[in-house]
Design a protein around this motif. Sequence first.
Motif, PDB file in Angstrom:
ATOM      1  N   UNK A   1      15.614   1.491   3.067  1.00 60.14           N
ATOM      2  CA  UNK A   1      16.627   2.136   2.108  1.00 60.14           C
ATOM      3  C   UNK A   1      15.554   2.422   0.741  1.00 60.14           C
ATOM      4  N   UNK A   2      14.632   1.637   0.576  1.00 58.23           N
ATOM      5  CA  UNK A   2      14.033   1.817  -0.530  1.00 58.23           C
ATOM      6  C   UNK A   2      12.728   2.537  -0.434  1.00 58.23           C
ATOM      7  N   UNK A   3      12.247   2.863   1.171  1.00 55.74           N
ATOM      8  CA  UNK A   3      11.030   3.188   1.300  1.00 55.74           C
ATOM      9  C   UNK A   3      11.020   3.852   2.764  1.00 55.74           C
ATOM     10  N   UNK A   4      11.003   5.176   2.953  1.00 59.56           N
ATOM     11  CA  UNK A   4      11.252   5.972   4.230  1.00 59.56           C
ATOM     12  C   UNK A   4      10.291   5.847   5.171  1.00 59.56           C
ATOM     13  N   UNK A   5       9.351   5.388   4.875  1.00 60.33           N
ATOM     14  CA  UNK A   5       7.882   5.522   5.830  1.00 60.33           C
ATOM     15  C   UNK A   5       8.371   4.508   6.814  1.00 60.33           C
ATOM     16  N   UNK A   6       7.767   4.948   8.153  1.00 59.84           N
ATOM     17  CA  UNK A   6       7.997   4.305   9.377  1.00 59.84           C
ATOM     18  C   UNK A   6       7.525   2.832   9.464  1.00 59.84           C
ATOM     19  N   UNK A   7       8.591   2.150  10.221  1.00 59.01           N
ATOM     20  CA  UNK A   7       8.325   0.795  10.177  1.00 59.01           C
ATOM     21  C   UNK A   7       8.086   0.392  11.703  1.00 59.01           C
TER      22      UNK A   7
ATOM     23  N   UNK B   1       0.388   5.291   5.718  1.00 62.38           N
ATOM     24  CA  UNK B   1       1.236   6.162   6.634  1.00 62.38           C
ATOM     25  C   UNK B   1       2.447   5.375   7.243  1.00 62.38           C
ATOM     26  N   UNK B   2       2.081   3.880   7.000  1.00 63.23           N
ATOM     27  CA  UNK B   2       3.235   3.208   7.848  1.00 63.23           C
ATOM     28  C   UNK B   2       3.192   1.690   7.436  1.00 63.23           C
ATOM     29  N   UNK B   3       4.262   1.163   7.710  1.00 62.62           N
ATOM     30  CA  UNK B   3       4.383  -0.331   7.333  1.00 62.62           C
ATOM     31  C   UNK B   3       4.624  -1.057   8.706  1.00 62.62           C
TER      32      UNK B   3
ATOM     33  N   UNK C   1       0.899  -1.085  -0.110  1.00 64.98           N
ATOM     34  CA  UNK C   1      -0.002  -0.040   0.063  1.00 64.98           C
ATOM     35  C   UNK C   1       0.840   1.207  -0.158  1.00 64.98           C
ATOM     36  N   UNK C   2       1.285   1.551  -1.290  1.00 67.60           N
ATOM     37  CA  UNK C   2       2.177   2.866  -1.347  1.00 67.60           C
ATOM     38  C   UNK C   2       1.862   4.206  -0.636  1.00 67.60           C
TER      39      UNK C   2
ATOM     40  N   UNK D   1      -5.720   0.093   6.219  1.00 63.09           N
ATOM     41  CA  UNK D   1      -5.084   1.323   5.428  1.00 63.09           C
ATOM     42  C   UNK D   1      -3.378   1.104   5.643  1.00 63.09           C
ATOM     43  N   UNK D   2      -3.023  -0.157   6.332  1.00 62.55           N
ATOM     44  CA  UNK D   2      -1.506  -0.312   6.635  1.00 62.55           C
ATOM     45  C   UNK D   2      -0.840  -1.335   5.568  1.00 62.55           C
ATOM     46  N   UNK D   3       0.329  -0.804   5.181  1.00 64.00           N
ATOM     47  CA  UNK D   3       1.060  -1.981   4.284  1.00 64.00           C
ATOM     48  C   UNK D   3       1.696  -2.915   5.208  1.00 64.00           C
ATOM     49  N   UNK D   4       1.517  -4.104   5.079  1.00 57.94           N
ATOM     50  CA  UNK D   4       1.998  -5.037   5.971  1.00 57.94           C
ATOM     51  C   UNK D   4       2.888  -6.213   5.234  1.00 57.94           C
TER      52      UNK D   4
END
Length: 321
Positions: free
Chosen positions: A120-126, A52-54, A48-49, A80-83
């Motif tokens: 490195x490829x995605x700056x969103x919070x993890x 807000x977070x992964x 989910x590009x 709504x989160x990338x998992x």
Amino acid sequence: MPYYRDQLEWKGQQEFLPRRLRLEPNDEPAEEFWSWRGHRVHLDRYAKPDAPAKVVLHHGVGTNGRQMTLIAGAPLAKIGYETVALDNLGYGMTETAASTTWSYEDWVQVTLDFLVAEKERDPRPIFLYGLSAGGMLAFHVAAKAPKGLVAGIVGMTFMDMRNPSVMRAVAHDPVTGVVGVPALGALRRLGLGRVRLPMAMASKMSALANGKEVMKVLMRDRTSAANRVSLKFIDSLSTYTPAIPPEEFSACPILLTQPTEDRWSPFWMAETFLARITGVPVTVAQLENAGHLPFEDPGLRQMIEAIDTFVTANVPAAAGR
């Protein structure tokens, strides 16, 4: 190449979940493989590009990534989160390199390296979610990680195996809990670390889930509860020392999601460990009617609500989702 789309075990397990959590073919996550030191690490991903977070999900020693997808990955993706659910070495659909004997230290390192690669490829919070032994793994990874890599930890129990009381409680039986760790160390020194045995012989796998019928199904799954692991792995899991002790931990906030009917790791285990952490906020969500690997409501609903609240509170941009 193994895929969950071709595996029957998880499809039988999900029949014990509330109907809303059962995946239809068009609801299943994308399956990927990530290379690490000759191993092919399997990932369940809901990309989910715009999220807000992964949330990266990790299993314990009696579970796998697809089970994490069922109870947490898919529900979190729906709101709504990338998992991403990771199968660590020796579990799930991950393919390990030939002639290798992996350790718990490898579990920590592969997870850490995966998070670095994602960042490195995605700056969103993890955020890290870990069930059972995965809860402590989340702490161990965050303790070793570069500052800012992990935005928060959600632990479905925290079991510090170096605590003798915890070891006795989670072991297969009292004798194993007392003599197991010294014996494992001795066997490794004798060169027997590669010997594999069912994880159920070392741990209280009978308490993985509440319900005889679901346990029968789980114990037929050689990629999770019926898995075999090396003496090296069990010894390293039992004796691992975090890069930073809990008294000095300041990397990120922590949420404990504690099942109230957990027969493997009751609340006192996590409470004993988390009481030592004073440098970051620690919150607790009790999951009613839920077992160690939860198949029950309202605990499953409460878990997703607690994770959503926790992530939103720690990612300001998530509030406007």
